[in-house]
Scaffold this motif. Structure first.
Motif, PDB file in Angstrom:
ATOM      1  N   VAL A  38       0.844  -1.201   0.000  1.00 54.07           N
ATOM      2  CA  VAL A  38       0.000   0.000   0.000  1.00 54.07           C
ATOM      3  C   VAL A  38       0.877   1.248   0.000  1.00 54.07           C
ATOM      4  CG1 VAL A  38      -1.680   1.331   1.313  1.00 54.07           C
ATOM      5  CG2 VAL A  38      -1.953  -1.131   1.117  1.00 54.07           C
ATOM      6  N   ILE A  39       1.928   1.234   0.849  1.00 48.46           N
ATOM      7  CA  ILE A  39       2.848   2.369   0.879  1.00 48.46           C
ATOM      8  C   ILE A  39       3.519   2.529  -0.484  1.00 48.46           C
ATOM      9  CG2 ILE A  39       5.039   3.190   1.830  1.00 48.46           C
ATOM     10  CD1 ILE A  39       4.202   1.930   4.501  1.00 48.46           C
ATOM     11  N   GLY A  40       3.919   1.410  -1.064  1.00 50.58           N
ATOM     12  CA  GLY A  40       4.686   1.468  -2.305  1.00 50.58           C
ATOM     13  C   GLY A  40       3.845   1.808  -3.520  1.00 50.58           C
ATOM     14  N   LEU A  65       3.319   4.482  14.776  1.00 48.01           N
ATOM     15  CA  LEU A  65       2.735   5.805  14.570  1.00 48.01           C
ATOM     16  C   LEU A  65       3.108   6.329  13.184  1.00 48.01           C
ATOM     17  CD1 LEU A  65       1.175   8.041  16.152  1.00 48.01           C
ATOM     18  CD2 LEU A  65       3.406   9.044  16.622  1.00 48.01           C
ATOM     19  N   LEU A  66       4.370   6.112  12.850  1.00 51.44           N
ATOM     20  CA  LEU A  66       4.853   6.602  11.556  1.00 51.44           C
ATOM     21  C   LEU A  66       4.109   5.924  10.407  1.00 51.44           C
ATOM     22  CD1 LEU A  66       7.255   8.398  10.385  1.00 51.44           C
ATOM     23  CD2 LEU A  66       8.264   6.193   9.837  1.00 51.44           C
ATOM     24  N   TYR A  67       3.944   4.589  10.514  1.00 45.70           N
ATOM     25  CA  TYR A  67       3.234   3.880   9.437  1.00 45.70           C
ATOM     26  C   TYR A  67       1.799   4.353   9.333  1.00 45.70           C
ATOM     27  CZ  TYR A  67       7.207   0.786   9.375  1.00 45.70           C
ATOM     28  OH  TYR A  67       8.458   0.310   9.288  1.00 45.70           O
ATOM     29  N   GLY A  68       1.190   4.562  10.503  1.00 40.54           N
ATOM     30  CA  GLY A  68      -0.191   5.036  10.508  1.00 40.54           C
ATOM     31  C   GLY A  68      -0.312   6.368   9.779  1.00 40.54           C
ATOM     32  N   ALA A  69       0.603   7.278  10.114  1.00 42.67           N
ATOM     33  CA  ALA A  69       0.582   8.609   9.498  1.00 42.67           C
ATOM     34  C   ALA A  69       0.842   8.480   7.994  1.00 42.67           C
ATOM     35  CB  ALA A  69       1.637   9.490  10.144  1.00 42.67           C
ATOM     36  N   LEU A  70       1.819   7.654   7.641  1.00 40.71           N
ATOM     37  CA  LEU A  70       2.167   7.453   6.233  1.00 40.71           C
ATOM     38  C   LEU A  70       0.969   6.918   5.461  1.00 40.71           C
ATOM     39  CD1 LEU A  70       4.744   7.922   4.724  1.00 40.71           C
ATOM     40  CD2 LEU A  70       5.386   5.549   5.101  1.00 40.71           C
ATOM     41  N   LEU A  71       0.285   5.955   6.077  1.00 44.33           N
ATOM     42  CA  LEU A  71      -0.862   5.317   5.436  1.00 44.33           C
ATOM     43  C   LEU A  71      -1.961   6.351   5.166  1.00 44.33           C
ATOM     44  CD1 LEU A  71      -1.500   2.458   4.586  1.00 44.33           C
ATOM     45  CD2 LEU A  71      -2.733   2.158   6.722  1.00 44.33           C
ATOM     46  N   PHE A  78      -3.611  11.600  -0.309  1.00 42.39           N
ATOM     47  CA  PHE A  78      -2.993  12.424  -1.344  1.00 42.39           C
ATOM     48  C   PHE A  78      -2.410  11.643  -2.514  1.00 42.39           C
ATOM     49  CE2 PHE A  78      -2.598  14.892   2.614  1.00 42.39           C
ATOM     50  CZ  PHE A  78      -3.471  15.901   2.263  1.00 42.39           C
ATOM     51  N   GLU A  79      -2.045  10.427  -2.316  1.00 43.94           N
ATOM     52  CA  GLU A  79      -1.408   9.713  -3.417  1.00 43.94           C
ATOM     53  C   GLU A  79      -1.772   8.232  -3.345  1.00 43.94           C
ATOM     54  OE1 GLU A  79       0.589  10.817  -6.298  1.00 43.94           O
ATOM     55  OE2 GLU A  79      -0.313   8.858  -6.510  1.00 43.94           O
TER      56      GLU A  79
END
Lengths: 254, 337
Positions: free
Chosen positions: B252-254, B286-292, B298-299
């Motif tokens: 999902v991130i990628g 927390l970082l992954y949550g925010a990134l997700l 936005f993208e």
């Protein structure tokens, strides 16, 4: 002409609501068979049962002497029965070409010979007026072309019977005329067409025979002339206004 | 964009060359004498690349979001572990792990693929938990205290490194083949509109079972390599729900539905994980949550989509983006009346 499709006692309930009740009709090979009726009359429900998207509650659907009632759509399509949707349902994230390719590779009654697929798809895109749109994502198409894509994708399955659900809905008169001429050409090419439509002029001009549904039941059946003169249809469905012979289409009740 | 028939893109030759070069470079890595720790990081990354690509086949290409891939990772790991302890050749044991995971996927898929969308996703959460609890209590697996693998011979990190590289390369090759095949065409059609796909002859249930088995097999192989490498596995590690969410997060991130996206996602995840876990344990979640959230807002094309957009901007082209994320293009489709 022989009966290609015969429907007997077809019924479908949704909970307590009977959407289609004890429907009988036969479709002859090579005709355009219109199905009309007010909103909620059960037209699309009847279609969905024939196309395999819905399982009938009761009743039989025979295609060339084979009982197909309750078959799933991916099986029905391999016999040569394919539908289009009232609200187009393109594979929006795929190109127009790929949309048609899915129909061709998976819906065909036989595997198309290698190498001919690209030509066949081009031919279908050209026939439906989509040539030049092949590389565009289907999600970017305007309404008129989405309708054309519905038709193109169904044609790619090489159908014997094409079920067109309001394929002219939302189109302007020029676009409607284009699509209707396509349907006639398809019929002349040997494809039997079942055609749901709200646009009276379109139906009267295009169909060989028409069936009228109301509240899930058949009200009348016959040639466009017979339907226009049928007292029951005029009273129950079209109302008492003297509308025949008018140039503009009838307004639908909301 | 040319009117290329089929799904071949003009860049596929370049991508091929890049992939081949990357493979050669990774093959050479253990020979040039980088630190063992760096090799370990690469090894873990390869395993995540494998699971990420595998999940992408089902979740990205076919659009079936599963929260249960730890089941396959764990099945692969335990099958390999038990087989190795039983004296089987490690690589045969890893292969068996892939096979068992694929078989397990059929058992899970038969009931759960009757469900759609969020209901399927929720069912996979249930399956994941159920399997974890069963595995924690089984006698044969060592229960909650885990399974220690017997090591034959000397430990060679390079050997494990090459095994991980091998499964990652396999996952890449399989994904590439599937995504450019007729089968891949059907999978994408199912993602876009399952009913419309069935209307034109695609058998959604069969296709989903097949791709699920393929993805499970790759995930199982990664689990097997992991078990062989780490020599100790336990249910709250390999079968953990957190493992499932990690496997899901990476593609999902990628960037879903692409080939590069899951690879990029796994690499970013592994590196971030490495840095964060050491310095700020728990903070990485927390970082992954925010990134997700940022990615979804936005993208939707993920990092791969972001990269494409930047590249286009740099080249000064403002053409409409045909490959923008899948999620952005998924529109609610209305059924007939």
């Amino acid at each position: 002409m022989t009966d290609l499709l015969s429907v007997e006692g077809l019924t479908r309930h949704f909970g307590g609501i009977a959407a289609v009740v004890n429907l009988h009709f036969r479709v002859k090979e090579g005709e355009i068979f219109g199905i009309i009726g007010p909103n909620g009359a059960g037209k699309t429900t009847a279609f969905s049962m024939i196309a395999g998207s819905l399982v009938p509650t009761v009743g039989s659907i025979r295609f060339r002497d084979r009982e197909i009632g309750g078959w799933p759509s991916q099986r029905v399509v391999h016999l040569g029965i394919c539908r289009t949707h009232q609200i187009p349902r393109p594979f929006t994230g795929m190109t127009v070409y790929e949309n048609v390719e899915v129909g061709m590779r998976y819906g065909g009654r036989r595997t198309p010979p290698r190498g001919s697929i690209a030509d066949e798809i081009e031919r279908i895109l050209e026939f439906t007026g989509l040539s030049g749109w092949g590389a565009r994502p289907a999600g970017s198409l305007p309404t008129g072309n989405r309708k054309r894509l519905e038709l193109a994708r169904a044609l790619a399955t090489d159908p014997v019977v094409l079920l067109c659900d309001e394929i002219c809905g939302g189109l302007n008169p020029t676009e409607t005329a284009d699509i209707l001429s396509l349907l006639r050409r398809l019929r002349d090419g040997g494809i039997t067409i079942l055609y749901i439509e709200h646009d009276m002029r379109a139906v009267m001009r295009t169909c060989d025979r028409i069936m009228v549904l109301n509240y899930g039941e058949k009200l009348a059946e016959g040639t466009p002339e017979e339907i226009q003169d049928d007292e029951g249809v005029i009273e129950a469905y079209l109302g008492r206004r003297s509308w025949m012979g008018r140039a503009e289409p009838i307004e639908e009740r909301p | 964009m040319t009117a290329a028939p089929g799904s071949r893109t003009p860049t596929s030759r370049t991508a091929y060359a890049v992939a081949a070069l990357a493979l050669l470079a990774f093959l050479a890595v253990p020979l040039v004498g980088i630190t063992n720790n760096a090799i370990r990081l690469l090894l873990t990354t390869f395993l995540w690349v494998t699971t990420s690509l595998a999940w992408n086949l089902l979740g990205g290409v076919t659009g079936q979001v599963s929260f249960g891939f730890a089941v396959f990772y764990g099945l692969g790991a335990y099958t390999a572990g038990l087989s190795i302890n039983g004296g089987v050749n490690p690589y045969a044991a890893i292969a068996a792990g892939g096979a068992v995971a694929a078989f397990g996927s059929l058992l899970i898929g038969l009931p759960t693929f009757r469900l759609r969308g969020p209901y399927f996703a929720i069912a996979t959460i249930g399956v994941n938990e159920a399997v974890r609890i069963v595995m924690s209590n089984l006698e044969i697996t060592g229960g909650a205290s885990g399974l220690r693998l017997l090591q034959a011979g000397r430990f060679s990190q390079a050997e494990h490194y090459y095994a991980a590289l091998g499964v990652a390369a396999l996952a890449f090759l399989v994904s590439w083949r599937v995504m450019h095949s007729t089968f891949g065409l059907a999978l994408r059609a199912i993602r876009e509109d399952q009913d419309a796909a069935a209307d034109v002859g695609v058998h959604p249930f069969r296709c989903k079972l097949a791709v699920h088995a393929l993805a499970a097999c790759l995930t199982g192989l990664a689990g097997g390599v992991f078990a062989h490498y780490s020599a100790y596995i336990h249910p709250d590690g390999v079968f953990a729900f957190a493992t499932s969410t990690s496997i899901l997060l990476m593609p999902v991130i990628g960037g879903l539905g692409t080939l590069s996206g899951p690879v990029i996602g796994a690499a970013v995840y592994s590196i971030v994980q490495e840095e964060m876990v050491v310095n700020f344990p728990q903070f990485h979640l927390l970082l992954y949550g925010a990134l997700l959230i940022l990615i979804m807002l936005f993208e939707p094309g993920g990092l791969a989509g972001l990269w494409r957009r930047l590249a286009r901007r740099l080249r000064g082209r403002n053409a409409a983006d045909p490959g923008a994320g899948i999620a952005a293009q998924q529109q609610p489709t209305g059924g007939g009346s």
